[in-house]
Design a protein around this motif. Structure first.
Motif, mmCIF file in Angstrom:
data_model
loop_
_atom_site.group_PDB
_atom_site.id
_atom_site.type_symbol
_atom_site.label_atom_id
_atom_site.label_comp_id
_atom_site.label_asym_id
_atom_site.label_seq_id
_atom_site.Cartn_x
_atom_site.Cartn_y
_atom_site.Cartn_z
ATOM 1 N N LYS A 155 0.841 -1.205 0.000
ATOM 2 C CA LYS A 155 0.000 0.000 0.000
ATOM 3 C C LYS A 155 0.870 1.247 0.000
ATOM 4 C CE LYS A 155 -3.969 0.405 0.571
ATOM 5 N NZ LYS A 155 -5.094 0.661 -0.363
ATOM 6 N N SER A 156 1.947 1.223 0.771
ATOM 7 C CA SER A 156 2.867 2.363 0.821
ATOM 8 C C SER A 156 3.500 2.603 -0.550
ATOM 9 C CB SER A 156 3.955 2.097 1.870
ATOM 10 O OG SER A 156 4.903 3.138 1.870
ATOM 11 N N ASP A 157 3.966 1.526 -1.188
ATOM 12 C CA ASP A 157 4.582 1.662 -2.513
ATOM 13 C C ASP A 157 3.584 2.182 -3.545
ATOM 14 O OD1 ASP A 157 6.970 0.751 -1.490
ATOM 15 O OD2 ASP A 157 6.654 -1.331 -2.129
ATOM 16 N N ASP A 158 2.364 1.639 -3.499
ATOM 17 C CA ASP A 158 1.334 2.073 -4.456
ATOM 18 C C ASP A 158 1.016 3.553 -4.295
ATOM 19 O OD1 ASP A 158 1.231 -0.500 -5.425
ATOM 20 O OD2 ASP A 158 -0.616 -1.046 -4.366
ATOM 21 N N LEU A 159 0.934 3.993 -3.044
ATOM 22 C CA LEU A 159 0.629 5.401 -2.793
ATOM 23 C C LEU A 159 1.769 6.310 -3.256
ATOM 24 C CD1 LEU A 159 -1.026 5.024 0.725
ATOM 25 C CD2 LEU A 159 -2.178 5.722 -1.376
ATOM 26 N N LYS A 160 2.999 5.876 -3.034
ATOM 27 C CA LYS A 160 4.149 6.677 -3.488
ATOM 28 C C LYS A 160 4.171 6.762 -5.007
ATOM 29 C CE LYS A 160 7.141 5.625 0.452
ATOM 30 N NZ LYS A 160 8.335 4.859 0.910
ATOM 31 N N ASN A 161 3.912 5.645 -5.670
ATOM 32 C CA ASN A 161 3.975 5.621 -7.134
ATOM 33 C C ASN A 161 2.867 6.452 -7.787
ATOM 34 O OD1 ASN A 161 6.193 3.917 -7.055
ATOM 35 N ND2 ASN A 161 4.950 2.049 -7.149
ATOM 36 N N SER A 162 1.753 6.591 -7.082
ATOM 37 C CA SER A 162 0.626 7.338 -7.663
ATOM 38 C C SER A 162 0.536 8.766 -7.141
ATOM 39 C CB SER A 162 -0.693 6.606 -7.354
ATOM 40 O OG SER A 162 -0.941 6.600 -5.958
ATOM 41 N N LEU A 163 1.523 9.185 -6.347
ATOM 42 C CA LEU A 163 1.447 10.478 -5.660
ATOM 43 C C LEU A 163 1.304 11.654 -6.642
ATOM 44 C CD1 LEU A 163 1.558 12.180 -3.118
ATOM 45 C CD2 LEU A 163 4.056 12.079 -3.230
ATOM 46 N N SER A 164 2.173 11.697 -7.621
ATOM 47 C CA SER A 164 2.144 12.833 -8.551
ATOM 48 C C SER A 164 0.806 12.931 -9.264
ATOM 49 C CB SER A 164 3.270 12.692 -9.582
ATOM 50 O OG SER A 164 4.525 12.706 -8.949
ATOM 51 N N GLN A 165 0.312 11.785 -9.747
ATOM 52 C CA GLN A 165 -0.942 11.787 -10.485
ATOM 53 C C GLN A 165 -2.102 12.210 -9.589
ATOM 54 O OE1 GLN A 165 -1.510 11.414 -13.715
ATOM 55 N NE2 GLN A 165 -3.696 11.777 -13.340
ATOM 56 N N ARG A 166 -2.093 11.763 -8.350
ATOM 57 C CA ARG A 166 -3.193 12.114 -7.436
ATOM 58 C C ARG A 166 -3.185 13.602 -7.115
ATOM 59 N NH1 ARG A 166 -2.653 9.495 -2.407
ATOM 60 N NH2 ARG A 166 -0.516 8.873 -2.882
ATOM 61 N N ILE A 167 -2.003 14.183 -6.992
ATOM 62 C CA ILE A 167 -1.917 15.621 -6.709
ATOM 63 C C ILE A 167 -2.368 16.436 -7.914
ATOM 64 C CG2 ILE A 167 -0.328 17.523 -6.248
ATOM 65 C CD1 ILE A 167 1.299 15.629 -4.518
ATOM 66 N N ILE A 168 -1.865 16.058 -9.118
ATOM 67 C CA ILE A 168 -2.215 16.795 -10.336
ATOM 68 C C ILE A 168 -3.716 16.724 -10.611
ATOM 69 C CG2 ILE A 168 -1.945 16.802 -12.857
ATOM 70 C CD1 ILE A 168 0.958 15.842 -12.386
ATOM 71 N N SER A 169 -4.306 15.568 -10.390
ATOM 72 C CA SER A 169 -5.730 15.389 -10.687
ATOM 73 C C SER A 169 -6.631 16.011 -9.631
ATOM 74 C CB SER A 169 -6.052 13.899 -10.805
ATOM 75 O OG SER A 169 -5.882 13.245 -9.552
ATOM 76 N N GLY A 170 -6.035 16.486 -8.539
ATOM 77 C CA GLY A 170 -6.840 17.083 -7.478
ATOM 78 C C GLY A 170 -7.523 16.061 -6.598
#
Length: 440
Positions: free
Chosen positions: A228-243
């Motif tokens: 879960k930690s790795d998945d969240l780190k890998n998707s961090l940029s996309q989640r921030i950009i998408s709001g």
């Protein structure tokens, strides 16, 4: 779907009993020989036809059994004929009646039929509706055999066997009511079918086996937490950009969120589910917008990671398991969790205690609690036979409180058979007395 009442007639050729279940916990008591345990065996054999006790349904002397459910259905078993049991299903909501007959020679018939096919089917018959597949070393029901080997079975044989298999309307009822029979021999329990070898139905499942099982569960939880930690780190940029992530929190909001995360982590650390080497979050009173956004993301992601331990209330099950044993049961010793050992024991001088050196009462309690909290599915009906075994009086008096805590967590129904007034502990409104024919 819940059982609301049970009526049995001619049990052991003598006894007629009516049991109207209380809300969640019903205690039955009576002198030795009035059929408490045999009634549990009968109920278990009816609702668990793939388990070994189903082999004994024809050997249980009873003439009639009626089970009423809370959805206006009822199931009756008429056992007054020598060669068959007649199942009748009533549905008051639709005014429907269905009947099904199972003949008592089913065991011999299926064994004979499968023996004739042994030359080309890799099976060994173990009893009615229970077969061992030699190729995969697994247990199969007759329904599963028909599905897997349908194209290899002779039409005549297939038709004969299908007539003996429980109809869907009856199977739906049996599948919707999960019954678990916890016998007096609790240190030797039937394992799950998929882990059972041929003709090896009983294994020692004392604390050593449970510790290894819990270690595997804890290791899996740790792996999920890291993933879960790795998945969240890998998707961090996309989640921030998408709001997708809210980052415009005020400092006071972040401090409250951090306090909750810190509290949850402390609780999990105390239970032995999280390592204690992680420092708590400390949010200063003054932060610029960038730091607030970074902290917001970190806190929200930590919340998501911690949910791994909250799935299926796993953390609450662990908490209650340790609480009952350490605070209400054990004296001069404690149980601890670890990812390597599952659980282990130490005395008050911090010396290791081997599981085999626990007292008989402690082992019975450990087995019972582990089964109830970690193995038996939620919302089951538990048939618990003589919980007072090997327990001193103080533990017996705490039994109802313990079960009520487990009920609140697991949504169980209990029918408990006992001879001990200490188990009842004044809660006579929960009890039903089973009497002999001369007392009726």
């Amino acid at each position: 779907m819940r059982i609301s009442s049970i009526q049995v007639k001619g049990l052991l050729g003598l006894f007629d009993h009516q049991i109207d279940l209380n809300n969640k916990l019903t205690i039955i008591y009576g002198e030795n020989g009035v059929g408490k345990t045999i009634l549990f065996r009968l109920l278990n054999s009816v609702f668990n036809p793939d388990q070994p006790d189903f082999l004994k349904i024809w050997d249980i002397p009873f003439s009639f059994l009626k089970i009423v459910f809370d959805d206006e259905k009822q199931l009756e078993l008429d056992n007054r004929r020598k060669d068959r049991v007649v199942f009748t299903i009533f549905d008051a909501s639709s005014v429907k009646v269905k009947r099904f007959t199972q003949y008592k020679n089913f065991q011999k018939k299926t064994e004979d039929l499968f023996a004739n096919l042994a030359d080309y089917l890799p099976l060994e018959a173990l009893g009615p509706n229970r077969f061992f597949e030699l190729k995969t070393k697994t247990l199969l029901s007759a329904e599963k055999v028909l599905k897997l080997y349908n194209d290899q079975l002779l039409p005549r044989f297939r038709n004969e066997l299908e007539r003996e298999i429980l109809p869907d309307v009856l199977k739906n009822i049996l599948n919707n009511v999960k019954i678990q029979f916890i016998k007096t021999q609790r240190l030797y329990l039937f394992p799950q079918a998929e882990n059972t070898g041929i003709k090896n139905f009983k294994v020692d499942t004392t604390s050593t086996n449970y510790a290894a099982e819990l270690a595997a569960i804890l290791q899996e939880k740790t792996a999920q937490y890291r993933k879960k930690s790795d998945d969240l780190k890998n998707s961090l940029s996309q989640r921030i950009i998408s709001g997708e992530i809210k980052t415009d929190y005020e400092v006071e909001e972040l401090q409250k969120m951090a306090a909750k995360v810190n509290q949850k982590r402390r609780e999990l650390q105390e239970l032995g589910l999280l390592s204690k080497d992680t420092a708590p979050l400390d949010i200063p009173d003054s932060l610029d917008d960038i730091k607030k956004a970074i902290l917001a993301v970190n806190i929200l992601d930590m919340q998501e990671q911690l949910k791994v331990y909250e799935e299926d209330a796993f953390d609450q099950k662990v908490k209650l398991f340790l609480e009952i044993l350490n605070e209400r049961r054990f004296s001069y010793k404690k149980i601890y969790l670890s990812e390597e050992k599952g659980f282990y024991f130490k005395n008050i001088r911090d010396k290791d205690i081997l599981p085999k050196n626990l007292s008989s009462g402690e082992q019975h309690e450990l087995v019972l609690l582990y089964e109830l909290l970690f193995r038996i599915p939620d919302a089951s009906l538990i048939l618990l036979d003589e919980p007072e075994i090997s327990l001193h009086i103080a533990w017996q008096k705490e039994f109802i409180e313990d079960m009520q805590d487990i009920i609140a967590l697991k949504n169980f129904d209990f029918i408990v058979s006992t001879h001990s007034p200490s188990i009842i502990n004044g809660e006579w409104d929960l009890t039903i007395s089973l009497k002999g024919p001369e007392d009726a």
